[in-house]
Design a protein around this motif. Sequence first.
Motif, mmCIF file in Angstrom:
data_model
loop_
_atom_site.group_PDB
_atom_site.id
_atom_site.type_symbol
_atom_site.label_atom_id
_atom_site.label_comp_id
_atom_site.label_asym_id
_atom_site.label_seq_id
_atom_site.Cartn_x
_atom_site.Cartn_y
_atom_site.Cartn_z
ATOM 1 N N TYR A 1 7.070 2.819 -8.847
ATOM 2 C CA TYR A 1 6.124 3.896 -8.549
ATOM 3 C C TYR A 1 6.845 5.169 -8.090
ATOM 4 C CZ TYR A 1 2.463 0.435 -8.970
ATOM 5 O OH TYR A 1 1.616 -0.523 -9.464
ATOM 6 N N MET B 1 0.833 -1.209 0.000
ATOM 7 C CA MET B 1 0.000 0.000 0.000
ATOM 8 C C MET B 1 0.867 1.258 0.000
ATOM 9 S SD MET B 1 -2.762 1.078 2.962
ATOM 10 C CE MET B 1 -3.884 -0.279 2.635
ATOM 11 N N ASP B 2 0.439 2.237 -0.771
ATOM 12 C CA ASP B 2 1.063 3.557 -0.694
ATOM 13 C C ASP B 2 0.540 4.258 0.560
ATOM 14 O OD1 ASP B 2 2.280 6.085 -1.425
ATOM 15 O OD2 ASP B 2 0.276 6.715 -2.033
ATOM 16 N N VAL C 1 0.052 11.999 -4.875
ATOM 17 C CA VAL C 1 -0.443 10.866 -5.660
ATOM 18 C C VAL C 1 0.733 9.964 -6.010
ATOM 19 C CG1 VAL C 1 -1.482 10.168 -7.841
ATOM 20 C CG2 VAL C 1 -2.370 12.152 -6.640
ATOM 21 N N THR C 2 0.566 8.690 -5.760
ATOM 22 C CA THR C 2 1.573 7.719 -6.165
ATOM 23 C C THR C 2 1.101 7.061 -7.457
ATOM 24 O OG1 THR C 2 2.316 7.320 -3.915
ATOM 25 C CG2 THR C 2 2.773 5.604 -5.512
ATOM 26 N N THR C 3 1.950 7.097 -8.437
ATOM 27 C CA THR C 3 1.575 6.600 -9.768
ATOM 28 C C THR C 3 2.737 5.836 -10.382
ATOM 29 O OG1 THR C 3 0.775 7.298 -11.951
ATOM 30 C CG2 THR C 3 2.287 8.781 -10.835
ATOM 31 N N SER D 1 -1.605 7.921 -0.038
ATOM 32 C CA SER D 1 -2.946 7.895 -0.638
ATOM 33 C C SER D 1 -3.782 6.689 -0.231
ATOM 34 C CB SER D 1 -2.815 7.903 -2.169
ATOM 35 O OG SER D 1 -2.195 6.705 -2.614
ATOM 36 N N VAL E 1 -11.547 11.806 -5.349
ATOM 37 C CA VAL E 1 -10.451 10.898 -4.984
ATOM 38 C C VAL E 1 -9.945 11.126 -3.565
ATOM 39 C CG1 VAL E 1 -9.635 10.457 -7.322
ATOM 40 C CG2 VAL E 1 -8.785 12.477 -6.108
ATOM 41 N N SER E 2 -10.269 12.282 -2.963
ATOM 42 C CA SER E 2 -9.782 12.534 -1.606
ATOM 43 C C SER E 2 -10.574 13.643 -0.924
ATOM 44 C CB SER E 2 -8.300 12.914 -1.631
ATOM 45 O OG SER E 2 -7.795 13.089 -0.328
ATOM 46 N N LYS F 1 -3.471 3.920 -1.742
ATOM 47 C CA LYS F 1 -3.624 3.161 -2.992
ATOM 48 C C LYS F 1 -2.964 1.787 -2.869
ATOM 49 C CE LYS F 1 -2.555 3.562 -7.960
ATOM 50 N NZ LYS F 1 -1.959 4.429 -8.985
ATOM 51 N N LEU G 1 -0.977 -1.134 -4.348
ATOM 52 C CA LEU G 1 -0.049 -1.332 -5.460
ATOM 53 C C LEU G 1 0.088 -2.812 -5.826
ATOM 54 C CD1 LEU G 1 2.746 1.183 -4.342
ATOM 55 C CD2 LEU G 1 0.628 1.629 -5.614
ATOM 56 N N THR H 1 5.931 9.280 -6.316
ATOM 57 C CA THR H 1 4.937 10.100 -5.635
ATOM 58 C C THR H 1 5.055 11.540 -6.112
ATOM 59 O OG1 THR H 1 4.855 8.713 -3.655
ATOM 60 C CG2 THR H 1 4.173 10.995 -3.402
#
Length: 589
Positions: A292, A44-45, A327-329, A48, A371-372, A50, A52, A294
């Motif tokens: 990933y 998990m990030d 945001v982690t992408t 956020s 999203v938040s 998110k 992964l 951030t």
Amino acid sequence: MKKSISIFSALILSFNLVVGSTVLSNADEKAELDSLKSKYIVLMDYNSGKILYEKNAEKKMYPASTTKIWTAFCALKKAKNLNEEIEITDMPEVEGSSMSLENGEKFTLLQLLQSLLVHSSNDVGYVLAKHYGNGDPKKFIDFMNEEASKYGAKNTHFNNPHGLPDTDHYTTAMDMTTLSRVAYSNETIKNIVAMKSVSFNANENSKFDRLLINSNKFLTSTMTMDYKGKNIPIKYDIVDGMKTGFTDDAGNCLVSTAEKNGVRLIGGIFFAPSGSLYHDSRTILDYGFDNYKTVKVLKKEDYKGEKKVNFAKPGTIKYTLANDYSVTTSKNESFSKKDYTKKYDFDKLNMPVKKGDIIGTLNVYNKGTLVSNIALVAENGSQTYFQYLLSFLPFGKDDKSSEQKEDNTSNQKEDKKESKKDSDAEAKKDDKKSKSESTASKLKSLPEKFTSEISNSFKGITSFFSEIKDFIVSIFNSNGLEEIEKNNLYKFLDKKIKSKIDFIPSKIIILGTPLLIILIILILIVSIIRDKIKRKFSSKKKRKSELSVEDITPIEEISPSEIKQDELKQKYNVKEIDNDDIENKDDNN
């Protein structure tokens, strides 16, 4: 022309090879994660939340001692002071890892939390559950479940505070990693889980010396392991927490967190076979850092503002954003901040407001999808005029201020006792932070309906007068006293008066005060009418006496303007003021 076509073809081929190799590389890495021996996995990030990577993340499993992460978080929610001393009494035998607590010993909450999270002491888990359950560990465990549910852990049920085997004590990898993320936001827990060891010297409160080593080998191990064909140290410098666990039913468990290049990840590994725990944990963490990134979308310092409130003192509440939004992408994914929009929402604004209260949220949208929600935190207090006036009444004052003073006094005493200890500075810091985290949830003194009705400025005032109307109507109702006692205003006044005055029954004050006010108003009205009649009668009498023959002035000696002035003076009972009186009046002003 042929040369240009050849160069262009070569470029396309190169591009396809690079993209193809990247896709293949990602697919290979994913396949490697799927082949890990651990049964339940979540990556998990932290920023956020998110996910992964996940494997059997929603399946029921046993958390073992990772339970203690949530025990510590819930104890901190209940506690008022990190330096609070807890005495060990009626200590039963608790199996497994232990601090070897003995009856009669005393430790501060901070010391017990350090032992719980660093050494994984089962006996400490029991002591905390008993203390914060007011003598009944079951009450504290119920609180743990209530809090877990609030944070979205719907497939979790705790049945003890330490994680020892129990068929009714279960969770999922997703729930436990989520709860660990929540707990890690607490500064006290964040500091403790990074400690490599903790020691307690024998003194009047502790019967013998204790040196406790962190059970997380990522922090302390001097051993090595086989990792991707190389023999490397188990110790991993970028890891700075969190908690281990083991039982036969749960297998080897580890929730770990690490930060690299601005990215913080939390990895949950559960039911790992012997020898696989640290290998699998490092594999998922490295996968996250390799693939990933951030990106900071919103900086909290850029979102300071003011919210105007009608009929309030002061009429403006300054606020700031609680935290940045990042945001982690995927590193290969295109990213644009322009895709994000925001909208302020002040639905959480309930009066009165204190500094540190959450008054609203900043809603963040990605291409129109929410999203938040980031909290907007008040930087100053404010209250409606009605609440301001209410605070002057002996039963309208808030109990919180006196409670806070008591807490502050006790804290100061505790701080003096602990002033010679090295850990005191850190304890004070953590104490302040844990207090600030609990500020927003303290408005419990008024009945729920009445609080919501009078909480917001104009709406609160109209609702209050509506309650007064209902209260007065209920007085004349056929059911009499029963109807009055059901009224929300009556309940509010009853609670407030009982908390302030105990020598006069609240019912006498509540029912007697309106009658007294009505009586005063009636006396006032009678006095006004009586004065009016008296003044009119005396005016007529005076006018009649002034019309006697002796006092009549010959008409030719009086000018029309003087007649008018005299009539006006008599009509409005105007008294002449000489110049000396005017000067004296000005001096008094």
